[in-house]
Structures are given as C-alpha cells and as structure tokens.
Scaffold this motif. Sequence first.
Motif, short mmCIF file in Angstrom:
data_model
loop_
_atom_site.label_atom_id
_atom_site.label_comp_id
_atom_site.label_asym_id
_atom_site.label_seq_id
_atom_site.Cartn_x
_atom_site.Cartn_y
_atom_site.Cartn_z
N UNK A 105 0.87 -1.18 0.00
CA UNK A 105 0.00 0.00 0.00
C UNK A 105 0.91 1.22 0.00
N UNK A 106 0.36 2.38 -0.38
CA UNK A 106 1.23 3.56 -0.43
C UNK A 106 0.75 4.69 0.48
N UNK A 107 -0.11 4.39 1.44
CA UNK A 107 -0.54 5.38 2.42
C UNK A 107 -1.11 4.60 3.60
N UNK A 108 -1.39 5.29 4.68
CA UNK A 108 -1.94 4.63 5.85
C UNK A 108 -3.43 4.93 5.93
N UNK A 109 -4.29 3.91 5.73
CA UNK A 109 -5.73 4.16 5.60
C UNK A 109 -6.42 4.40 6.94
N UNK A 110 -6.02 5.48 7.59
CA UNK A 110 -6.51 5.81 8.92
C UNK A 110 -6.98 7.27 8.90
N UNK A 111 -8.10 7.54 9.58
CA UNK A 111 -8.64 8.91 9.59
C UNK A 111 -8.25 9.74 10.81
N UNK A 112 -7.86 9.06 11.89
CA UNK A 112 -7.57 9.81 13.11
C UNK A 112 -6.94 8.87 14.14
N UNK A 113 -6.39 9.44 15.19
CA UNK A 113 -5.92 8.65 16.33
C UNK A 113 -7.13 8.05 17.06
N UNK A 114 -6.86 7.01 17.84
CA UNK A 114 -7.92 6.36 18.58
C UNK A 114 -7.35 5.83 19.90
N UNK A 115 -7.96 6.20 21.00
CA UNK A 115 -7.49 5.72 22.29
C UNK A 115 -8.68 5.57 23.22
N UNK A 116 -8.48 4.79 24.29
CA UNK A 116 -9.58 4.55 25.22
C UNK A 116 -9.07 4.56 26.65
N UNK A 117 -9.95 4.93 27.54
CA UNK A 117 -9.64 4.84 28.96
C UNK A 117 -10.95 4.66 29.73
N UNK A 118 -10.81 4.44 31.03
CA UNK A 118 -12.02 4.31 31.84
C UNK A 118 -12.09 5.46 32.84
N UNK A 119 -13.32 5.78 33.22
CA UNK A 119 -13.57 6.71 34.31
C UNK A 119 -14.64 6.08 35.20
N UNK A 120 -14.83 6.60 36.40
CA UNK A 120 -15.82 5.98 37.26
C UNK A 120 -16.11 6.83 38.48
N UNK A 121 -17.02 6.33 39.30
CA UNK A 121 -17.37 7.03 40.52
C UNK A 121 -17.18 6.08 41.71
N UNK A 122 -16.36 6.51 42.66
CA UNK A 122 -16.12 5.70 43.85
C UNK A 122 -17.35 5.73 44.76
N UNK A 123 -17.45 4.83 45.70
CA UNK A 123 -18.62 4.81 46.60
C UNK A 123 -18.82 6.14 47.33
N UNK A 124 -17.73 6.89 47.58
CA UNK A 124 -17.88 8.18 48.27
C UNK A 124 -18.30 9.30 47.32
N UNK A 125 -18.50 8.98 46.03
CA UNK A 125 -18.98 9.98 45.10
C UNK A 125 -17.89 10.66 44.28
N UNK A 126 -16.61 10.36 44.55
CA UNK A 126 -15.52 10.98 43.78
C UNK A 126 -15.45 10.41 42.37
N UNK A 127 -15.35 11.29 41.39
CA UNK A 127 -15.12 10.83 40.02
C UNK A 127 -13.62 10.64 39.82
N UNK A 128 -13.21 9.52 39.24
CA UNK A 128 -11.78 9.27 39.03
C UNK A 128 -11.50 8.79 37.61
#
Lengths: 254, 254, 254, 254, 254, 254
Positions: free
Chosen positions: D150-173
């Motif tokens: 191939x002569x180019x990289x058939x990708x449109x953008x970067x892609x990454x993932x992570x998690x977020x959540x809420x602890x029992x005390x209500x803090x978002x992390x």
Amino acid sequence: MRINERKVNQLRPITIETEYTKHPEGSVLISVGDTKVICNASIEERVPPFMRGEGRGWITAEYSMLPRATEQRNIRESSKGKVSGRTMEIQRLIGRSLRAVVDLKKLGERTVWVDCDVIQADGGTRTASITGAFVAVVLAFGTLMDKDTINHIPINDYLAATSVGILPDGTEILDLQYEEDSKAKVDMNIVMTGKGEFVEIQGTGEEATFTPEQLQKMLELANHGLTEIIELQKEALGKWAPIMEESIMREADE
Amino acid sequence: MRINERKVNQLRPITIETEYTKHPEGSVLISVGDTKVICNASIEERVPPFMRGEGRGWITAEYSMLPRATEQRNIRESSKGKVSGRTMEIQRLIGRSLRAVVDLKKLGERTVWVDCDVIQADGGTRTASITGAFVAVVLAFGTLMDKDTINHIPINDYLAATSVGILPDGTEILDLQYEEDSKAKVDMNIVMTGKGEFVEIQGTGEEATFTPEQLQKMLELANHGLTEIIELQKEALGKWAPIMEESIMREADE
Amino acid sequence: MRINERKVNQLRPITIETEYTKHPEGSVLISVGDTKVICNASIEERVPPFMRGEGRGWITAEYSMLPRATEQRNIRESSKGKVSGRTMEIQRLIGRSLRAVVDLKKLGERTVWVDCDVIQADGGTRTASITGAFVAVVLAFGTLMDKDTINHIPINDYLAATSVGILPDGTEILDLQYEEDSKAKVDMNIVMTGKGEFVEIQGTGEEATFTPEQLQKMLELANHGLTEIIELQKEALGKWAPIMEESIMREADE
Amino acid sequence: MRINERKVNQLRPITIETEYTKHPEGSVLISVGDTKVICNASIEERVPPFMRGEGRGWITAEYSMLPRATEQRNIRESSKGKVSGRTMEIQRLIGRSLRAVVDLKKLGERTVWVDCDVIQADGGTRTASITGAFVAVVLAFGTLMDKDTINHIPINDYLAATSVGILPDGTEILDLQYEEDSKAKVDMNIVMTGKGEFVEIQGTGEEATFTPEQLQKMLELANHGLTEIIELQKEALGKWAPIMEESIMREADE
Amino acid sequence: MRINERKVNQLRPITIETEYTKHPEGSVLISVGDTKVICNASIEERVPPFMRGEGRGWITAEYSMLPRATEQRNIRESSKGKVSGRTMEIQRLIGRSLRAVVDLKKLGERTVWVDCDVIQADGGTRTASITGAFVAVVLAFGTLMDKDTINHIPINDYLAATSVGILPDGTEILDLQYEEDSKAKVDMNIVMTGKGEFVEIQGTGEEATFTPEQLQKMLELANHGLTEIIELQKEALGKWAPIMEESIMREADE
Amino acid sequence: MRINERKVNQLRPITIETEYTKHPEGSVLISVGDTKVICNASIEERVPPFMRGEGRGWITAEYSMLPRATEQRNIRESSKGKVSGRTMEIQRLIGRSLRAVVDLKKLGERTVWVDCDVIQADGGTRTASITGAFVAVVLAFGTLMDKDTINHIPINDYLAATSVGILPDGTEILDLQYEEDSKAKVDMNIVMTGKGEFVEIQGTGEEATFTPEQLQKMLELANHGLTEIIELQKEALGKWAPIMEESIMREADE
C-alpha cells in the motif's frame, strides 16, 4: 420529517399488554411501533449455589428472537449450538439494568428469570425489552404479594429505556425504527430511572464519531421520551403502581 | 366427564389467527385451548446445495418453546448449546408431515422454512404445530401467487393433526390437554389428510400397552376430530381455500 | 416375489448370539438378515440423582452405528460433536419400549443402560435393536440373579419389534430390508408384547399416505412376524425363559 | 488520595513496546500500570466471502486472557468450549472502535485481524486493548508500506480509550485499577479520537445510577486522560506518526 | 552446518526469566531461540472431587498458542469451540512428564495448574513448555514455602525436555527449530530427569522410518543437550535449587 | 510367570478375521487375547479440498470404543459432544503410522478412511488397531485391484504394533494385557515395519522413569513380538500378501 410523519422527538405508538400468557408470574407483550416483545418474569424460590446463605436475591435475563422476527429469516441459536455475541451483550444489558432498580437484599433468596422473546423486530428490541421487562418484574412481585410470599415490592425506582441517534444528515432523533437505525451514523441506548438518573449509556459511532454537543442533544431527546414511557408503564401496572410507589417512598424515608 | 365438562370426543376451542406477524410470507397464531403456537412459513428462493439442479423444492421445520411456555421454566436450548431429542423428534415429524401434502416438484427450487414457536403450552403442541403450519404454508404460497412468483398452490390435500389417548380408567379420549396427557397410559398422535388418509400414526404406551380394539377406537375419535379441524382450516384460509381446492382437483384430473 | 424369493409375510433369517462380549451383564449379537447389532445391557447399582429415594429403577438406551455399517461411510457423531435427530428418536424409542415391559418398581434403585451398536446395516436397525435389547436385558437380570442381587426377573412380558410397509405397487410387506425400505411409500415400526398388545406404532408416509384398510393389513403382517420372533427370543434366553415366564405368571396371579 | 498516591485525574504509568513478537505485521505490548496486553495485528490479503468484490476491507478483533492473568485462575474458554458473553462484548467493542478510524475503502480487499491477549490484568484491560490495538494496526500498515503493498496509511484519526468511574464516596476518578474498579458504583469506558470526538461511550451503574452532572464530570476526566495517551501513541509510532498524520491531512483537504 | 552456523549437537540460546507476571505462584518466560513460552504454575488448595480424602495432590497442564505465535495466523480454539487433537496430546504430555518427578503424596491435597502459553513459536514449543513448566512449578512450591504452607519441595528430580531428529540427508541433529522441523524425516521428543533417566520418548517417522542405530545416535544427542539445559534450570531457580536438591537427597536417604 | 502362565516374551493368542462386515472395501476383526477391534478401511475417490490437484492421496483414522467394551461402562463421546484427548492421540497415532508405509503418491487422489472400533478391551487396543488396520487397508487396495481401479498395491512395507513395559518388580514384558498395563510403571508402544525399522516409539513412565538399559531390553522384546505378528498378517492377507510383496520389491528395484 421522518417516516410516517414522525417528529424528531416523537416516540412510536407504545402498548403494554399484561397477563399475556398464563404460566409466568409476570407476563407482558410490549409493542413499540412494529417491534413486539414478549417479556416474561419467572420467580424461583432459590438462588444459584454460589449465592446461598447470603440472604440476597438474583435477577438474570435472557433474550431471543423468533427466526422470522426480521425481514430475512435468521438461523436459530439453538440450531447453531451457540448464542451469538450480540445476544449475550443484550442479555447482560437487560440483567444489569434491572439490577440497578431491584433491591436484591429485600428480594430475599429468590431468583427472577426474565425472558425477552422478540416476535417481531423493527428496531429498538433491546430497549423495548428493558421497558417491558420492568413491568413484567413488578407484576411478578405483585403475584408474590397476592400469595403473601412477600409483603412489599422490592424495587427502588421506575426503569425504562429508549434509543436516540444521529441520521446521516446530522439530525438527532428519538426512538429509531429499523429503517432509521440501519442508516444512522450514531446509535445510543439510554436506560433511565424515574428520577431521571442514568443506569446505562451506550453510544456507538458506526464507522463515525460524535461531538460532546451532539451527545448533549441526544441525552435531552432521551430524557423527553423516557418521561413519556414511564407514564405508560404506570398505566400498565394498574393497582401495582401506587403500591410500588409507596414502597419506594417508605424506603426513601428510612 | 372430562375437565371443563368436555365430552370424550370433543375438541378444545380452536382459533387460527392469520397475518399474525408482518415479516413472514405466511404467519399464523393457532390456539387449541390454552396451547398457543406461532407458526411462520418463510420462502427462500433456493434449495440446499445437495438438491440444486434437481428442479425440486424442500420443506423443513423447526420447533421451539419459550422458556416459560410451561408451568415450570425450562432452560433455553440455545443456552444449553444443543437441541433436545424431543425437539428434534417433533421437528422431524412436522417436516415429514408437510412433505406428504406439498408437491415438491411443483414447488420448484425453493425452500419453505416452517417455524413453530410455542408461546403457551397445555398439551398437544406438536399436533397444533402441524395444523397451524399447514395454514401458514398455504398462506405463504398465496403470498407468492400475489407476487406472481408462482401461479398455483403446490399442495395435494389438506393436512391436520390431533392427539388421542387412553386414560388410566380405560376411556379413549380426543385432544388431550396437559393434565390428561400427563396421566394417560397411551398417547397417540394422528396426522391425516382431507381425504381421511393417514400421513403419520405415532402411538405410544407409557409404561403400558394397548390392544388392537383400543387402537380402532382411538382412530375413530381422531377421524371425528380431524374432520372438524379441517373445516376450521378452510375458514382461516379464506379466499385461498377455494384456490387451493381447485389446484387439487385439477391435479386429480390429470 | 421379493428379493431372495422372500414372501410378503416372510421374515429374514434371524440369529441371536448371547454372551457376545465379556464385560456387560447381558450381551447379544442379533442378526436380522444382513443387519447386525450388538446389544449390551449394563446394570449400575444406583439411579440418576432426580430419582433417588423413590425406590424405582430406570432404563435408558443409546444407539449408534459404526461409520461403515452402511454402503457409504457416515461421519461419526462424536466427530460432529452432536447426536443427530434420527439417533435421538431411535434411542428414545428403544428406551420407551423397554420401559413398557420392565417393572421399574421391582427393579429397585438400579439403572439399566442399553447400548445398541449397529455394526452392519441393511434396514430395520431400530427394530432389531429392540428385539436384541430385550434379550440382553433379561440376560443381565439373569446375571444379577446368579449373583443373588435380585431374586426374580422384573419383567412383565416379552417384547419384540419389526417393520412393515407398502411398496410403490401397493403390496404390503413384512420386515423390510434396505433396498425395499428405501423405495417403500409407507414405513411402519411395530413394537409388541408376548400377549399381542401394542407398545408402539409408528407409521409414516414418505411423501405419501395410507388408508385405514392398508393400516389393518400391515398390523396383521406385523402380528404374524412378531409371534415368530418371540419364539426365537425364548430359544436364545435358554434357561432364563422359563424363569422369566414363571415371574410373569406369579405377577398375574397377584 | 488514591492507591499509590495517585490523583483523581492521574493516569497510571503507560508504556507501549513495539515489535514485541516477530511474526505479526504489527505487534505491541502495552502496559497500563500492572495491566499488560499483547496486541497483534495480522493482515490477510483477502476479505470474508460475503464481502468479496466490494472493494472494501474488514477489521475484526479477538480478545482473551491467559488463565492466570488474574488473582484467581480462570478456566480457559477453549476448555469450556465456548466464549463468554463478556469476551464477546469486548471483542465487538474493540472491532467497532477500530472501524471508526480505519478507512475500510482505502484499505482495499484485505482483512485486519487484531488479537488482544491479556497476560496480566489489573483493571482496564479492554481500554488498554483498544489503545494498544490502534498502535499495532498502524504499524501493520507501516509493514505493508515497507513492502510497497500500500502507499498510504488508511486511517482517519488517532484512537485511544480509557475508563472513568465514581467511587462509593462519590468521587469521580480517571483510569480505574482493579481494586478501584471492583468497588466503583459507576464504571464508564470512553473511546475517543485525536480530534476529541467520541467513538463509544459505555457507562454502567453497578446496582447504582448516576446524574447528568456526574456524567459531565466523568467526560472531562476522560478527555484529559485521553489527550495524554494519544501523545504516548505518537511516540510509540515513531516514524509512522508523521506519515499517518500526513495521510489524515491530505484526506481532510480532499 | 545448520542455520546460523549451529553445530549438529548445539542448542539454541536459552533464557529463563522468572517472576514474569505477578499473580501466579510460579511464573516463567522461557525462550529457546525464537520460541517463547509463558509458563505459569498456580496452586489450588484442593483436589478434584474424585481424589478427595486420599491425601494425594494432582498436577494438570494446559497448553495454548496465541493466534499469531506462528508465521500464519491460527484460529483460536475458543472460537472453534474445541481443543485440537494436537493441543490435547501436548497437554497430556506436559502433565504426565511433571507427574514423574513431582511427589504427589508429599504435595498433599493440592492441585497444581500449569499453563503454557506460546507467544512466539519457532519449533520445539512442547519441549520448551516442559522445561519452563518444571521451573515454574518449583518456584510455585517456593512461594508456598515462603508462606509456610509446606516445609519442603515435593520434587524427586530435575526434569527437562528437548527434541532431536533426522534431516533428509540423514544427519541426526539436536534441538530442531521450525525450518528444520518442517523438513525433518524423523522427529523425537525426549523428556529426561537429572539422573539421566527417561520419562518419555516420543519418536515419529513422518512418512519415514528410522533404524535402531539412528535411535541410539539421537538418544546420545538428547542426553548431551539435556545436561546443559538442566544447568540453566539450576541457575534460574536461584536459591530454590539447593533447597530442592537437599529435599531430593534427604528423600534418597530414607 | 505372568497371568495364564504367559512367558515375559510371549504374545497373547492373535486372530485376524477378514471380510468381517460386508460394506467396507477392507474389513477385519482382530483379536489379541480378549482385546477385539473391528478395523474397517473405506476408500473415497477424492481427497479433502486443500489437497486437490496435487496428485496425492490421504489416509486418516478414527478410533472409538463401545461404551461397554470395558469393565465399567464409559459415556459415549457422541453424547458428551466431544472427543477425548486420549481418543485424539490414538487416532493421530494410527493415521501417522499408516502414512509411513502407504505411498500416498501412488495412491492417487483418493482418501482412505480407517475406522477402528473396539468392541472388547483388555489392554493394547491402540496397537491391535494399528496391526488390524494395516490388514484392512491392504485388503481395501485388493478390492480396488479387483475392480481394476488401481493396478498395484501402494504400500512400501508391512506395519505392525505391540506394547512392551516394565512391571513394578522391574521385569520387562511383551504385549501387556489390561491387568498388567494398569500396574506397569513403564508402558511403551512400538510401531515397526517388516524390515525392522521403527515408525513410532512412545515410551512413558507412569509416575516413574526408565534407564537406557531398560529401553534396550524393551526394544528387543518388541522386535521379537512384531516379527511374529507380521507372519500372522501375511497369513490373513492370503493371496494379497505375495501381490503386495511383489509391489514392494519392484519399488525397491527402481
């Protein structure tokens, strides 16, 4: 303007028929437009072995489609000998959603089996299943109250679900039917409680992405639709709605 | 006297609702007393690979029960990963029975998929499935005629099924409901054509046996019931009944 | 005239060889013409968990074919990872038939496993299996009597099976071999007791039907053949035949 | 303060090791704290049969864990003979996410197989898989460019993932490790592109719910973390990062 | 001369990295040339039901390859829903070999699970698995000693494995890499103890045969290589090597 | 002295009955003492898809036991839905062994299916299967010569197998029957050709080891026994033995 002159924030006609079949403790036929799902809740007076003696109950859900619920006939999962990834994802979603509003401690050592069988599919089968399953579960608890097995409804709040999405032209819409769903670039399922809190948000770009502003717009559409759906659930529950609401309020007071 | 004051030779109330779901070419909800089965017939414009080029069609049937169609919830066969022996026996019976009256040569290279899904069970689900499936298949052929895909109905005769049996006290009865079936010492399913010929006789002593005289008695009861059932099929078929009958007569003349 | 100059009401040569393999409590090789089946009965001194404490026994049967028992080699069911519908139907039939003559209460909390393995097939493998299995089961009970584990044979009557059918020309015949079976328009398996009562009647039109008169004719042929087969079983049972018959008569007196 | 004195908006240490094994076209070992995943991208020069001749490519992902990637040993899915619902849900998520940034038309008739094998698990295995898989896929395209396939990289953008959540005390992390994840009342996975648009949002209350305000807070945390992760992806890609970015810009100009 | 100028009796470079992942009681990454296998040993404080109360322990092994451990990607066995014959043969070999040197009585009622996961394959994956698994098992026993759960290492001797074979030109060689293995006419795996006794010999002609003289030659090569491999195991075991050796000697004295 | 006064180097009585069932191209019942195996060879006039057009043939073997071939009844592998590791290992061994002496090029594009079904087991079922399978395969080629489908026997040499082992007291013995096998500390299967070359050596210490000297002793016993077995194969082959030998010699001359 959408198919059948629906407005972007308009739900399809919804009916919830109770006591649909005679054996289950709670049995509902929910129709959301042309999507029709039989939701049955069965109560078993014990929990799986790994939970025994903990004093808590369990809810689990199964989902299936009749082979010809869809335009093209699908092969039965029993014939294939395995359950597809899509089916498993949906049954995990239904079970998880119900567990957010059912008080498993108050349920006691019982298992609630929820069976959602789609007999006709036209988009939104998983959200219709959740909406119908909630009603079936409350009715099953009603059956238990009628038999004096339990003396309250172990539920913390209403629970309903709908879909929102973005059409190729960028319009955000509520309650996608199949033809819309198949061409939408974003598809989002929202499960919400009576107090307007989220239980589950699953938004997916289909070979596409969406901005934070579009997310906001979709959440508003969902909130609008779900308020209306919860009203329909109340009607379907009949005498059990005030009994359940009283349980919820008593709970909040404690 | 039987449950609900039924006479020994009396059928339960039977209704056949057509166009029950919108996707299948032929869709029927049959109720025989409290037994309710959705019978869908789907037409695919090709046959399995091993039959290609032979100019003949194929019919195959699948049978399933919703988990809570019965008093106690059953485990889904898709969850178990395999289809039970009972299910396979029933779907082979339904397919075989239909093939006795469908003219596979005249059908041409098409496959008819018949799906019988029991949503409520109270005895006689396999015979109700056959009776309903026959109507669904004729209606599916009607859909094909409406689309000008075929120009006649490739059927040789009516087809219906019922059960007969012997109660522990020795009484022969027609159309066993669940409570009767579970205690009967002999259980027999009869599949018959409009001309009164047998397609299938399956008589089984459950840890018991039966004499030639008892067999004779049961065959007479079945004949009586099936004549009535075929009248109900005619009504359900509506305009397609005379069209089908004309096809049959034309066939007989040739 | 049929193949090998057989008459319409004539059985193929039948031999029943006992003590065929050394491990099973009862072991038989039955030959019906070129159909050869090893029938082994194994006794286990316990019943499945769901039956414990009821004081009753259980009989279950399995059926299988060597891959090259037939003209063309078949794929092993263990390789396919599942048992075919045909196999399940046959093993259910064998088990059910045996349960009609074995007195499960007198058997006590024991399981009888019957394995019918076809080593060469030429039509009638399921009826040969039943005929041979009956002998193997009685011999297994004999082994238990020899060990003083039981003191009578818990059997109510003889049990044998054969097939009858209708050739394309309309002739009714007894004991179909493969070549006849594959072209027959009606195929019927009859399981009968020593007193001439039916245990099971399974008649099937293969894309064909049959009249009540033809049914009558076939039942007479079957009765004729089965009387002869039961005589052969008596011979094969040797000393156990009178012991079993005495048990039956004593039973009848009570 | 969190475990190891992490701040609520702080990621765990992340490393992305490339060319980890020698056979795959793209091979990466990603570590997010103690979570370690081997992400391999394989290129096959053809598409599945149902897509042939359409000129488009296909990406599919599989996910698995070594049995002892976790505190307690898990049974292998190959030994159980079936893939769990959780695994299917994750592999569908990874595949769908990648399809949002890979240009399947430009890819041509090729299949990209992405294998994510978790060798050590400490929370966030699915988001680490997506982040690592993106790098592996770009590197696999690099291998194809090196071979002039191939002569180019058939990708449109970067892609990454992570998690977020809420602890029992209500803090978002941000970026939950196992100990936090197991007690969090809300758990949300976010997949985002380089432009800050969403590909997937999956937020779940575990027997709990969350308000629109909490949702907003979590989205901000995720945005913060993902910006940092994408910088680490750029470093890991080395020379392929500018080549890919150029392809993206050229695309945007057209 | 062989690939990379290896001599016929020369091993590939071998490294044994311990404490490779954090959860297992014993965790090793073994590299034999380009073959890399993660060997994890997990200890469970109970035995399978059929062994309870006998006072003996149990060791069992599982083997798997990452899909892209090889030149061509392989389908996952979990996706296929069954474990291949080759995999089963290898896991039986690993388990059996370990049982020859582990003293199951001294182990007590514990199960050792050994997981060998090949992350890169270049020939000799089963022998590398055995060599690495032995180290992982000893280290797992070390972990138990550190926790004072056991007070000795229940092992009778060292255990290592390698392959030998015959090239098409008749040369006998030691430690075949993939390119050699794929063209060899004879392939033999040898599992040996520290005392130079055989645990397992598996020699196979691939559409070829071998003479007693060739067998002798191969056994000598294996002996030479295994002596060297056992030295490497000692180094990898560090402080646990003398502790284990002392246990062995004490045992021999008794 | 061994059971039945057998000497350490004495085989059990062996019989090889040919034309055992009528359908297979080659059909043999081999008895080695009380071990009895039906070995059927079937020829299919095509090869699996991946081998088409290469001009070579293929041989594959399957192995199974009747449930009551053993002292205790075993569950059928078809009922369990999967083939055990032991069965797979044995069928791979049988297939591989046959491929060492069958000339797949001369066979042409044909598949030979070998089915070994153990009807009675008393130790040595896998080696009896190989010995019997060889005879069945040659007879199947004979059938093809009789039909003029091939004009020579595509075999390079005789092939036979036996077991040797070491008793707990250290005695090396030939041809282990079940009682000996179950207590032996070393068990070795040897597959050898007519020229005395090895095809396969599989020696296993059962929680034990063996020295090079003991290996030598066992190989000598095996050689002694296999020479005798090959003589019995020649007798069983009758007229096909000299025809096969002539093919082998002609081959050697070229």
